[in-house]
Design an enzyme around this catalytic site. Structure first.
Site, PDB file in Angstrom:
ATOM      1  N   CYS A  94      -3.437  -2.690   8.189  1.00  0.00           N
ATOM      2  CA  CYS A  94      -2.852  -1.684   8.950  1.00  0.00           C
ATOM      3  C   CYS A  94      -2.591  -1.404  10.414  1.00  0.00           C
ATOM      4  O   CYS A  94      -1.732  -0.681  10.463  1.00  0.00           O
ATOM      5  CB  CYS A  94      -3.873  -0.047   8.907  1.00  0.00           C
TER       6      CYS A  94
ATOM      7  N   CYS B 148       1.319  -1.575  -0.037  1.00  0.00           N
ATOM      8  CA  CYS B 148       0.111  -0.101   0.373  1.00  0.00           C
ATOM      9  C   CYS B 148       0.994   1.481  -0.159  1.00  0.00           C
ATOM     10  O   CYS B 148       0.492   2.417   0.046  1.00  0.00           O
ATOM     11  CB  CYS B 148      -0.160  -0.176   1.106  1.00  0.00           C
TER      12      CYS B 148
HETATM   13 FE1  FES Z   1      -1.742   0.540   4.248  1.00  0.00          FE
HETATM   14 FE2  FES Z   1      -4.299   1.310   5.388  1.00  0.00          FE
HETATM   15  S1  FES Z   1      -3.822   1.472   3.872  1.00  0.00           S
HETATM   16  S2  FES Z   1      -1.479   0.917   6.282  1.00  0.00           S
END
Ligand code: FES
Length: 146
Positions: free
Chosen positions: A103, A34
Site C-alpha cells: 500500500c 486490490c
Molecule cells: Fe490496496 Fe492497501 S490494500 S493499497
C-alpha cells in the site's frame, strides 16, 4: 495492536486530502490486485514542492501512507522529493504490517507519476526518475532485471 499510533492518526485524520486545481503535476496509479487507486497533486515552483494533496479510493494503509508522503514532500526540492520512498514513509509512520507494505508503494508510485507529469509538462528530465507504471501490481510481477 496491528497498526502504530501514527498510522492510526494519519488514517483517522489524513492530512492533505483533496485536489490542487492548477496542479503542476498529477499522478494516478492503481493496483489491479486490490483494486485501490491513488491520485496525487503537486504544486511546484522554482524546483520546490510548495503543496501536495491526494485523493484515494484505497485502504486505510494507503490513506495513511499518502497522508504522510504528502506531508514529507512539502517544502522539498525535486531531488529531495525523489528520496521519499515508501520505506521512508513507513519509517515516518513507525512501520506497517508486512501485508500492508504494498500500500505504501502506491503512494510512492503516485508521487513519482506526479513528478513525471510535471517534468513532461515542462519539457524537463528529472534525474533518477523512472517512467511510472499505471498499475503497480504489474510491477510486482516483473522479474528482477537490473
Ligand atoms: Fe490496496 Fe492497501 S490494500 S493499497
Amino acid at each position: 495492536m496491528m497498526y502504530s499510533e501514527k498510522v492510526m492518526d494519519h488514517f483517522m485524520n489524513p492530512r492533505n486530502v483533496g485536489e490542487i486545481e492548477d496542479a503542476s503535476g498529477v499522478g494516478t496509479v492503481g493496483n489491479a490486485k486490490c483494486g485501490d487507486i491513488m491520485r496525487i497533486f503537486l504544486k511546484i515552483e522554482d524546483g520546490i514542492v510548495l503543496d501536495a494533496k491526494f485523493k484515494t479510493f484505497g485502504c486505510g494503509a494507503a490513506v495513511a501512507t499518502s497522508s504522510m508522503a504528502t506531508e514529507l514532500i512539502k517544502g522539498k526540492t525535486i531531488q529531495e522529493a525523489l528520496k521519499i520512498t515508501n520505506k521512508a514513509v513507513m519509517e515516518a509512520l513507525d512501520g506497517l504490517p508486512p501485508i500492508k507494505v504494498h500500500c505504501s508503494c502506491l503512494a510512492e508510485e503516485a508521487l513519482h507519476a506526479a513528478l513525471w507529469d510535471y517534468a513532461e509538462k515542462n519539457g524537463i528530465v528529472i534525474e533518477g526518475l523512472e517512467k511510472p507504471v499505471n498499475d503497480i501490481s504489474e510491477h510486482e510481477n516483473l522479474p528482477e532485471e537490473e
